[in-house]
Design a protein around this motif. Structure first.
Motif, PDB file in Angstrom:
ATOM      1  N   ASN A  80       7.903  -0.942   6.932  1.00  0.00           N
ATOM      2  CA  ASN A  80       6.524  -0.467   6.868  1.00  0.00           C
ATOM      3  C   ASN A  80       6.506   1.057   6.889  1.00  0.00           C
ATOM      4  OD1 ASN A  80       5.338  -3.026   6.854  1.00  0.00           O
ATOM      5  ND2 ASN A  80       5.174  -3.105   9.080  1.00  0.00           N
ATOM      6  N   ILE A  81       5.501   1.627   6.239  1.00  0.00           N
ATOM      7  CA  ILE A  81       5.298   3.076   6.269  1.00  0.00           C
ATOM      8  C   ILE A  81       3.976   3.345   6.977  1.00  0.00           C
ATOM      9  CG2 ILE A  81       5.001   5.163   4.880  1.00  0.00           C
ATOM     10  CD1 ILE A  81       6.612   3.713   2.669  1.00  0.00           C
ATOM     11  N   ILE A  82       3.996   4.258   7.944  1.00  0.00           N
ATOM     12  CA  ILE A  82       2.807   4.516   8.766  1.00  0.00           C
ATOM     13  C   ILE A  82       2.510   6.009   8.790  1.00  0.00           C
ATOM     14  CG2 ILE A  82       1.776   4.276  11.055  1.00  0.00           C
ATOM     15  CD1 ILE A  82       3.705   1.940  11.555  1.00  0.00           C
ATOM     16  N   LEU A  83       1.233   6.338   8.680  1.00  0.00           N
ATOM     17  CA  LEU A  83       0.750   7.707   8.865  1.00  0.00           C
ATOM     18  C   LEU A  83      -0.168   7.717  10.082  1.00  0.00           C
ATOM     19  CD1 LEU A  83      -0.091   8.567   5.157  1.00  0.00           C
ATOM     20  CD2 LEU A  83       1.708   9.638   6.517  1.00  0.00           C
ATOM     21  N   SER A  84      -0.026   8.708  10.928  1.00  0.00           N
ATOM     22  CA  SER A  84      -0.799   8.781  12.165  1.00  0.00           C
ATOM     23  C   SER A  84      -1.683  10.026  12.171  1.00  0.00           C
ATOM     24  CB  SER A  84       0.148   8.817  13.372  1.00  0.00           C
ATOM     25  OG  SER A  84      -0.566   9.023  14.566  1.00  0.00           O
ATOM     26  N   PHE A  85      -2.964   9.828  12.536  1.00  0.00           N
ATOM     27  CA  PHE A  85      -3.916  10.936  12.623  1.00  0.00           C
ATOM     28  C   PHE A  85      -4.612  10.865  13.993  1.00  0.00           C
ATOM     29  CE2 PHE A  85      -3.429   9.570   8.262  1.00  0.00           C
ATOM     30  CZ  PHE A  85      -3.210  10.750   7.573  1.00  0.00           C
ATOM     31  N   PRO A  86      -4.123  11.616  14.970  1.00  0.00           N
ATOM     32  CA  PRO A  86      -4.718  11.573  16.316  1.00  0.00           C
ATOM     33  C   PRO A  86      -6.158  12.076  16.311  1.00  0.00           C
ATOM     34  CG  PRO A  86      -2.547  12.613  16.326  1.00  0.00           C
ATOM     35  CD  PRO A  86      -2.948  12.499  14.906  1.00  0.00           C
ATOM     36  N   VAL A 111      -4.199   7.496  -3.751  1.00  0.00           N
ATOM     37  CA  VAL A 111      -5.239   6.984  -2.864  1.00  0.00           C
ATOM     38  C   VAL A 111      -4.941   7.387  -1.424  1.00  0.00           C
ATOM     39  CG1 VAL A 111      -6.236   4.886  -1.878  1.00  0.00           C
ATOM     40  CG2 VAL A 111      -5.890   5.046  -4.335  1.00  0.00           C
ATOM     41  N   ILE A 112      -3.697   7.246  -1.022  1.00  0.00           N
ATOM     42  CA  ILE A 112      -3.296   7.598   0.343  1.00  0.00           C
ATOM     43  C   ILE A 112      -3.376   9.110   0.553  1.00  0.00           C
ATOM     44  CG2 ILE A 112      -1.431   7.496   2.038  1.00  0.00           C
ATOM     45  CD1 ILE A 112      -2.660   4.805   1.403  1.00  0.00           C
ATOM     46  N   VAL A 113      -2.972   9.867  -0.445  1.00  0.00           N
ATOM     47  CA  VAL A 113      -2.995  11.325  -0.334  1.00  0.00           C
ATOM     48  C   VAL A 113      -4.423  11.827  -0.168  1.00  0.00           C
ATOM     49  CG1 VAL A 113      -2.458  13.495  -1.497  1.00  0.00           C
ATOM     50  CG2 VAL A 113      -0.868  11.562  -1.667  1.00  0.00           C
ATOM     51  N   GLU A 114      -5.343  11.335  -0.997  1.00  0.00           N
ATOM     52  CA  GLU A 114      -6.738  11.784  -0.933  1.00  0.00           C
ATOM     53  C   GLU A 114      -7.413  11.325   0.356  1.00  0.00           C
ATOM     54  OE1 GLU A 114      -8.187  13.893  -3.029  1.00  0.00           O
ATOM     55  OE2 GLU A 114      -6.205  14.023  -3.947  1.00  0.00           O
ATOM     56  N   LEU A 115      -7.111  10.112   0.782  1.00  0.00           N
ATOM     57  CA  LEU A 115      -7.691   9.611   2.029  1.00  0.00           C
ATOM     58  C   LEU A 115      -7.177  10.414   3.220  1.00  0.00           C
ATOM     59  CD1 LEU A 115      -9.518   7.476   3.311  1.00  0.00           C
ATOM     60  CD2 LEU A 115      -7.538   5.953   3.429  1.00  0.00           C
ATOM     61  N   SER A 116      -5.902  10.748   3.209  1.00  0.00           N
ATOM     62  CA  SER A 116      -5.314  11.560   4.282  1.00  0.00           C
ATOM     63  C   SER A 116      -5.948  12.947   4.313  1.00  0.00           C
ATOM     64  CB  SER A 116      -3.800  11.680   4.092  1.00  0.00           C
ATOM     65  OG  SER A 116      -3.181  10.411   4.136  1.00  0.00           O
ATOM     66  N   LYS A 117      -6.199  13.494   3.134  1.00  0.00           N
ATOM     67  CA  LYS A 117      -6.840  14.810   3.043  1.00  0.00           C
ATOM     68  C   LYS A 117      -8.240  14.760   3.657  1.00  0.00           C
ATOM     69  CE  LYS A 117      -6.189  16.832  -0.833  1.00  0.00           C
ATOM     70  NZ  LYS A 117      -6.308  17.183  -2.275  1.00  0.00           N
ATOM     71  N   TYR A 118      -8.971  13.694   3.362  1.00  0.00           N
ATOM     72  CA  TYR A 118     -10.324  13.543   3.911  1.00  0.00           C
ATOM     73  C   TYR A 118     -10.284  13.437   5.439  1.00  0.00           C
ATOM     74  CZ  TYR A 118     -14.813  11.419   5.059  1.00  0.00           C
ATOM     75  OH  TYR A 118     -16.028  11.148   5.631  1.00  0.00           O
ATOM     76  N   ILE A 119      -9.342  12.662   5.966  1.00  0.00           N
ATOM     77  CA  ILE A 119      -9.226  12.495   7.420  1.00  0.00           C
ATOM     78  C   ILE A 119      -8.908  13.824   8.087  1.00  0.00           C
ATOM     79  CG2 ILE A 119      -7.908  11.383   9.259  1.00  0.00           C
ATOM     80  CD1 ILE A 119      -7.516   8.992   7.358  1.00  0.00           C
ATOM     81  N   ASN A 120      -7.992  14.591   7.490  1.00  0.00           N
ATOM     82  CA  ASN A 120      -7.600  15.875   8.072  1.00  0.00           C
ATOM     83  C   ASN A 120      -8.727  16.902   8.030  1.00  0.00           C
ATOM     84  OD1 ASN A 120      -4.918  15.352   8.914  1.00  0.00           O
ATOM     85  ND2 ASN A 120      -4.180  15.516   6.809  1.00  0.00           N
ATOM     86  N   ASN A 127      -8.343   7.524  17.067  1.00  0.00           N
ATOM     87  CA  ASN A 127      -7.091   7.696  16.332  1.00  0.00           C
ATOM     88  C   ASN A 127      -7.105   6.830  15.078  1.00  0.00           C
ATOM     89  OD1 ASN A 127      -6.079   9.255  18.577  1.00  0.00           O
ATOM     90  ND2 ASN A 127      -5.668   7.316  19.618  1.00  0.00           N
ATOM     91  N   ILE A 128      -6.587   7.370  13.990  1.00  0.00           N
ATOM     92  CA  ILE A 128      -6.531   6.635  12.728  1.00  0.00           C
ATOM     93  C   ILE A 128      -5.075   6.460  12.319  1.00  0.00           C
ATOM     94  CG2 ILE A 128      -7.202   6.606  10.297  1.00  0.00           C
ATOM     95  CD1 ILE A 128      -9.583   8.361  11.036  1.00  0.00           C
ATOM     96  N   PHE A 129      -4.733   5.241  11.957  1.00  0.00           N
ATOM     97  CA  PHE A 129      -3.398   4.940  11.440  1.00  0.00           C
ATOM     98  C   PHE A 129      -3.543   4.334  10.055  1.00  0.00           C
ATOM     99  CE2 PHE A 129      -3.087   4.801  16.021  1.00  0.00           C
ATOM    100  CZ  PHE A 129      -1.916   5.493  16.292  1.00  0.00           C
ATOM    101  N   ILE A 130      -2.748   4.810   9.126  1.00  0.00           N
ATOM    102  CA  ILE A 130      -2.676   4.206   7.792  1.00  0.00           C
ATOM    103  C   ILE A 130      -1.376   3.425   7.719  1.00  0.00           C
ATOM    104  CG2 ILE A 130      -2.479   4.623   5.320  1.00  0.00           C
ATOM    105  CD1 ILE A 130      -4.270   7.012   5.623  1.00  0.00           C
ATOM    106  N   LEU A 131      -1.501   2.130   7.558  1.00  0.00           N
ATOM    107  CA  LEU A 131      -0.331   1.253   7.453  1.00  0.00           C
ATOM    108  C   LEU A 131      -0.134   0.875   5.991  1.00  0.00           C
ATOM    109  CD1 LEU A 131       1.863  -0.768   8.484  1.00  0.00           C
ATOM    110  CD2 LEU A 131      -0.001  -2.436   8.724  1.00  0.00           C
ATOM    111  N   ILE A 132       1.051   1.128   5.473  1.00  0.00           N
ATOM    112  CA  ILE A 132       1.437   0.657   4.139  1.00  0.00           C
ATOM    113  C   ILE A 132       2.459  -0.443   4.377  1.00  0.00           C
ATOM    114  CG2 ILE A 132       2.342   1.305   1.883  1.00  0.00           C
ATOM    115  CD1 ILE A 132       1.531   4.178   2.487  1.00  0.00           C
ATOM    116  N   ALA A 133       1.976  -1.670   4.331  1.00  0.00           N
ATOM    117  CA  ALA A 133       2.778  -2.819   4.761  1.00  0.00           C
ATOM    118  C   ALA A 133       3.610  -3.371   3.614  1.00  0.00           C
ATOM    119  CB  ALA A 133       1.868  -3.904   5.324  1.00  0.00           C
TER     120      ALA A 133
END
Length: 310
Positions: A80-86, A111-120, A127-133
Motif C-alpha cells: 500500500n502507498i500512504i500519504l499523511s497530512f496532519p 488526481v492524487i497530486v492535485e488533491l494533495s495540493k488542495y489539502i496542503n 488528520n487526512i490520509f490518502i490510501l492507495i490500496a
C-alpha cells in the motif's frame, strides 16, 4: 468497435511503454508495459506498479510511505502507498482516510497530486490520509487473496476517531454506496457525500429517497466499505463514471467533501435515518426526528379516538 484511437508513449530511461486507449463514450484506459530480462513486453503488475506510483509521487514533492500487505515487512512484494497530512489546527486523533485503488490511480496519477495540493493549501482540524490500496481490482476471486484496503482497515487504532471514504474513479455509474455487510454508514456522512455530488450537479448519484434500514439487505454490498464498517469505522463509497471532459468533477466533489466534513468526535453513529429528495432538496429525518414524529402521531391518534368517542 468501441475504440476510436490510441496513444503510445515510450520512456527511454526506463524502457517503459504506456498505451492509452480512447473509447467512444469519452472514457479512456491507460496500460503500462515494460521489458523483462528476455526482452519480452509484459504488462506491469504487482510491485512494479507500486514502485511506479511511489516514484511519481516522490518526484512531485510528496512524501509517500509504504505499508506491507504481507507478514514479514519485506519490500519484494506489492504494498500500500500512504500519504499523511496532519491537522493544521492542533494535534488530534480525528482521522479521515481517502481510499483509492492503485489500479485506478495508475491511469490518472495527477488526481492524487492535485488533491494533495488542495489539502496542503487549506486548513483542516482533522488528520487526512490518502490510501492507495493494492490488489483491489484483481480479476480472480480467491479466499487467499490479500487486499490492501483490508490490511489498512485492520491496522487502524481503535482509540482514534477514524472515518473513511472509499473512492472508485472508474465505476460503471455515479452512485453512493451507503452501507455494507448489513451495516449502514451514519447519516451525517451520507449527507455530506450527497451534498458533495450535488455541488457538481452529479444528481444521478442522489436517490429519490434513502432509508438506513436498506443496509440490512445485502444486495448492494461494497467489499472495501465492509472492511472498515466491520471494524467499527464509519465508511461510505463514492462511485464515479464521468466522461473524459468532466473527470475534473471527481476532484471537485472530493474537495467539497473535505471542506464540509466534521470528525466523528463531533457526531454520533445513528442507526436509523430517512432522506427524501423533494424537488431537488434533500429532507433528512434523524433518529430523534423519527421518534418525535411517532410520538406526535400517537398523541394525535389518542385525540382523534377520544373526539370520535365523544
Amino acid at each position: 468497435g468501441n475504440i476510436i484511437g490510441s496513444e503510445f508513449a515510450y520512456d527511454v530511461s526506463l524502457a517503459d511503454i504506456k498505451v492509452t486507449v480512447n473509447y467512444k463514450n469519452g472514457t479512456s484506459s491507460t496500460y503500462d508495459y515494460s521489458y523483462n530480462s528476455e526482452n519480452n513486453l509484459l504488462e506491469k503488475t504487482g510491485e512494479d506498479l507500486c514502485n511506479q506510483v511511489f516514484s511519481y509521487l516522490s518526484k512531485k514533492g510528496l512524501t509517500p510511505y509504504s505499508q506491507s500487505i504481507i507478514n514479514g515487512g519485506t519490500n519484494s512484494f506489492p504494498y500500500n502507498i500512504i500519504l499523511s497530512f496532519p491537522s493544521t489546527e492542533q494535534k488530534t486523533s480525528n482521522n479521515l482516510t481517502l481510499c483509492f485503488k492503485l489500479e485506478e490511480i495508475i491511469k490518472n496519477k495527477d488526481v492524487i497530486v492535485e488533491l494533495s495540493k488542495y489539502i496542503n493549501q487549506n486548513k483542516f482540524d482533522y488528520n487526512i490520509f490518502i490510501l492507495i490500496a493494492y490488489g483491489e481490482s484483481q480479476h480472480f476471486v480467491s479466499r487467499n487473496l490479500v487486499y490492501g484496503s483490508e490490511i489498512y482497515a485492520k491496522s487502524l487504532s481503535s482509540t482514534d476517531n477514524n472515518v473513511a471514504l472509499n473512492i472508485n474513479l472508474y465505476s460503471t455509474e455515479n452512485s453512493v454506496v451507503t452501507g455494507s455487510l448489513g451495516i449502514s454508514a451514519p447519516s451525517w456522512l451520507i449527507k455530506n457525500t450527497y451534498n458533495a455530488y450535488k455541488s457538481q450537479e452529479i444528481n444521478q448519484a442522489i436517490p429519490l429517497f434513502y432509508i438506513s434500514q436498506f443496509a440490512r439487505y445485502r444486495f448492494n454490498d461494497d467489499r472495501v466499505s465492509g472492511y472498515f464498517l466491520i471494524n467499527d469505522i464509519p465508511c461510505i463509497t463514492a462511485n464515479f463514471n464521468l466522461p473524459l471532459e468532466e473527470q475534473f468533477k471527481a476532484e471537485k466533489v472530493l474537495e467539497n467533501f473535505l471542506q464540509n466534513f466534521y470528525p466523528l468526535e463531533k457526531n454520533f453513529w445513528d442507526q436509523h435515518s430517512v432522506m427524501v429528495n423533494f424537488w431537488g432538496k434533500n429532507i433528512w429525518l434523524s433518529e430523534f426526528d423519527i421518534i418525535r414524529l411517532i410520538l406526535i402521531c400517537i398523541f394525535l391518534s389518542f385525540i382523534f379516538v377520544f373526539c370520535f368517542k365523544i
